[in-house]
Design a protein around this motif. Structure first.
Motif, PDB file in Angstrom:
ATOM      1  N   CYS A 207       1.323  -1.436   0.519  1.00 33.46           N
ATOM      2  CA  CYS A 207       0.055  -0.098   0.224  1.00 33.46           C
ATOM      3  C   CYS A 207       1.070   1.133  -0.200  1.00 33.46           C
ATOM      4  O   CYS A 207       1.764   1.902   1.016  1.00 33.46           O
ATOM      5  CB  CYS A 207      -0.552  -0.042   1.190  1.00 33.46           C
ATOM      6  N   GLY A 208       1.212   1.856  -0.836  1.00 28.58           N
ATOM      7  CA  GLY A 208       1.502   3.451  -0.584  1.00 28.58           C
ATOM      8  C   GLY A 208       1.138   3.991   0.137  1.00 28.58           C
ATOM      9  O   GLY A 208       1.456   4.767   0.730  1.00 28.58           O
ATOM     10  N   HIS A 209      -0.599   4.243   0.181  1.00 32.11           N
ATOM     11  CA  HIS A 209      -1.193   4.686   0.635  1.00 32.11           C
ATOM     12  C   HIS A 209      -3.025   4.796   0.562  1.00 32.11           C
ATOM     13  O   HIS A 209      -3.200   4.144  -0.832  1.00 32.11           O
ATOM     14  CB  HIS A 209      -0.949   6.808   0.756  1.00 32.11           C
ATOM     15  N   GLN A 210      -3.762   5.022   1.919  1.00 35.11           N
ATOM     16  CA  GLN A 210      -4.903   4.858   1.267  1.00 35.11           C
ATOM     17  C   GLN A 210      -5.696   6.073   0.607  1.00 35.11           C
ATOM     18  O   GLN A 210      -4.926   7.030   0.609  1.00 35.11           O
ATOM     19  CB  GLN A 210      -6.018   4.448   2.562  1.00 35.11           C
ATOM     20  N   LYS A 211      -6.594   6.076   0.159  1.00 33.23           N
ATOM     21  CA  LYS A 211      -7.652   7.263  -0.662  1.00 33.23           C
ATOM     22  C   LYS A 211      -9.165   7.060   0.299  1.00 33.23           C
ATOM     23  O   LYS A 211      -9.829   6.046   0.526  1.00 33.23           O
ATOM     24  CB  LYS A 211      -7.842   6.932  -2.029  1.00 33.23           C
ATOM     25  N   SER A 212      -9.578   8.518   0.043  1.00 32.91           N
ATOM     26  CA  SER A 212     -10.815   8.280   0.375  1.00 32.91           C
ATOM     27  C   SER A 212     -11.015   8.355  -0.993  1.00 32.91           C
ATOM     28  O   SER A 212     -11.038   7.827  -1.887  1.00 32.91           O
ATOM     29  CB  SER A 212     -10.755  10.594   0.852  1.00 32.91           C
ATOM     30  N   HIS A 213     -12.854   8.628  -0.662  1.00 36.78           N
ATOM     31  CA  HIS A 213     -13.922   8.379  -1.661  1.00 36.78           C
ATOM     32  C   HIS A 213     -13.502   9.360  -2.970  1.00 36.78           C
ATOM     33  O   HIS A 213     -14.438   8.901  -4.113  1.00 36.78           O
ATOM     34  CB  HIS A 213     -15.251   8.249  -1.430  1.00 36.78           C
ATOM     35  N   SER A 214     -12.986  10.249  -2.255  1.00 34.49           N
ATOM     36  CA  SER A 214     -13.661  11.581  -3.397  1.00 34.49           C
ATOM     37  C   SER A 214     -12.308  11.103  -4.443  1.00 34.49           C
ATOM     38  O   SER A 214     -12.504  11.895  -5.516  1.00 34.49           O
ATOM     39  CB  SER A 214     -12.409  12.605  -2.759  1.00 34.49           C
TER      40      SER A 214
END
Length: 452
Positions: A207-214
């Protein structure tokens, strides 16, 4: 815990709600981030610092130590592990339906086939909204179909964790998640032995990083499907020819279906960190150190030229290693032995941002008197600050955090152009620094080679 929530560091895992269900709820806020909310009349708040992966005193090292007896190697950036592989499933259709090489799904299928698990806790599209995701328990290999491919979206495991904690059924489960989710599951197990006994295997994905729904809305909007119209999205479609990194996104609404290759969309550079939860910039686990095995994309020219995709794999237990190598011997998968240098080569940017970049962000927050999650000093001692890249890392952090509110305003105005215009000065400045550093590095390497 107050600071975790009030300062925006909640990662939305759901451990607090599973641990103290009468005290916390999980909600998606207006920015598309999942976060915990304290219930107003909550009274029986348990030891949340022990189950929250953001502030727990038990670091990744605590859980990684358990793999020492089965390990064949140790690297401070990776932890204890057995082997590193690149590989893929040999069934062409299965490989094309997967994010990379299809080995994550194959391993779970093997666990079912061998009768080692009664279910796999996996992420799939939400029945209520296919543009969002949720955890569910797959009870057979057939149930895994909807879980294939990457899903760049925050997902809470609170409902599943509460179900398992309440259930009296004898279970043997595999949990699949990103590194912070696996850590969260193991922390919950430390406080609830009955829960720990049911989670037999942990499988992580890079995981590079998580994302929001946006982020999902942002991608679709670029393909002329606005946020209110969006029904579903496919984050990984492979097409013949080209590099594996040149996959396609597919967005769907009632009126339209749109596809666009990822490099033909704007600002898809993962380093920008658009729509990233703040907690991700204070996480230093690149290789899923708490998991039995971790899978990702083999982003190396050696393998990425094959558009069908290839996995990077790090095994930590003898059993996981044996299952994969057995499949190789039976001709079900192809595995190629690699070593730690291959991990660093394919995840170099991730290591730099999570490790030396973490020092830069920590120093900045301390200087400004800002609260941030306490970090394990033993782990922090492994990392070195690169002062020449300080502003580079801090620019990324600011772009990431500003992107949330700017996109919200763009949605309110129903004008994606507002997002471009407002954030472009920051992004342009960041890229100028990025190119400048890259050129300096190339000159330095050339000078070293001339002297050699």
């Amino acid at each position: 815990m107050n600071e975790v929530i009030s300062e925006g560091f909640c990662i939305g895992c759901g451990n607090c709600e599973a641990h103290s269900p009468t005290c916390f709820s999980l909600e998606e806020n207006k920015l598309g981030l999942i976060e915990a909310k304290l219930i107003d009349d909550a009274t029986d708040i348990l030891d949340l610092d022990k189950v929250c992966p953001v502030i727990s005193e038990k670091s990744e090292d605590f859980f990684n130590q358990a793999y020492q007896s089965e390990s064949l190697a140790y690297k401070k950036e990776i932890g204890f592990y057995r082997n590193v592989y690149a590989g893929f499933v040999n069934d062409e259709a299965t490989r094309l339906e997967s994010s990379s090489g299809g080995l994550t799904t194959h391993l779970i299928e093997e666990l079912f086939e061998r009768g080692l698990i009664t279910g796999a806790i996996v992420v799939g599209a939400s029945p209520e909204s296919k543009s969002r995701t949720e955890y569910f328990i797959a009870r057979s290999a057939k149930d895994l179909k909807q879980t294939k491919k990457s899903k760049y979206h925050m997902t809470s495991h609170s409902d599943i964790a509460k179900h398992i904690l309440k259930s009296s059924d004898q279970e043997s489960l595999a949990f699949v998640g990103i590194p912070c989710s696996v850590k969260a599951i193991k922390l919950l197990g430390e406080e609830h032995p009955e829960f720990k006994n049911k989670i037999k295997y942990t499988i992580s994905v890079f995981c590079g990083h998580q994302k929001s729904h946006s982020f999902t809305e942002f991608v679709a909007w670029q393909m002329d499907i606005s946020p209110p119209q969006l029904d579903s999205i496919d984050y990984r479609i492979k097409k013949t020819g080209g590099d594996a990194s040149r996959y396609y996104y597919k967005a769907t609404s009632e009126e339209a279906v749109a596809e666009r290759r990822v490099d033909n969309l704007k600002w898809m550079d993962w380093g920008l960190g658009l729509f990233k939860p703040k907690a991700c910039d204070f996480c230093d686990d690149v290789t899923g150190e708490t998991a039995d095995v971790i899978f990702g994309d083999a982003w190396s020219r050696k393998y990425s030229q094959d558009y069908r995709g290839t996995n990077l794999v790090i095994t930590r237990t003898k059993e996981m290693d044996e299952i994969l190598t057995s499949s190789h011997k039976r001709g079900l998968v192809n595995l190629f032995n690699e070593d730690a240098s291959f991990v660093f080569a394919t995840q170099g940017g991730n290591f730099r941002h999570r490790h030396e970049g973490l020092i830069s962000r920590k120093v900045f927050y301390e200087k400004e008197g800002l609260w941030f999650p306490p970090k394990n000093q033993t782990r922090m001692a492994r990392y070195s600050q690169n002062s020449s890249r300080n502003s580079y890392y801090l620019d990324r952090h600011k772009i990431s955090q500003d992107s949330h509110e700017i996109f919200l305003k763009a949605k309110e105005l129903n004008d994606l152009e507002h997002f471009w215009k407002t954030l472009t000065p920051q992004v342009s400045s960041y890229y100028k620094k990025s190119v400048g550093f890259s050129q300096k590095l190339k000159r330095l390497i050339k000078n070293i080679l001339r002297r050699a």
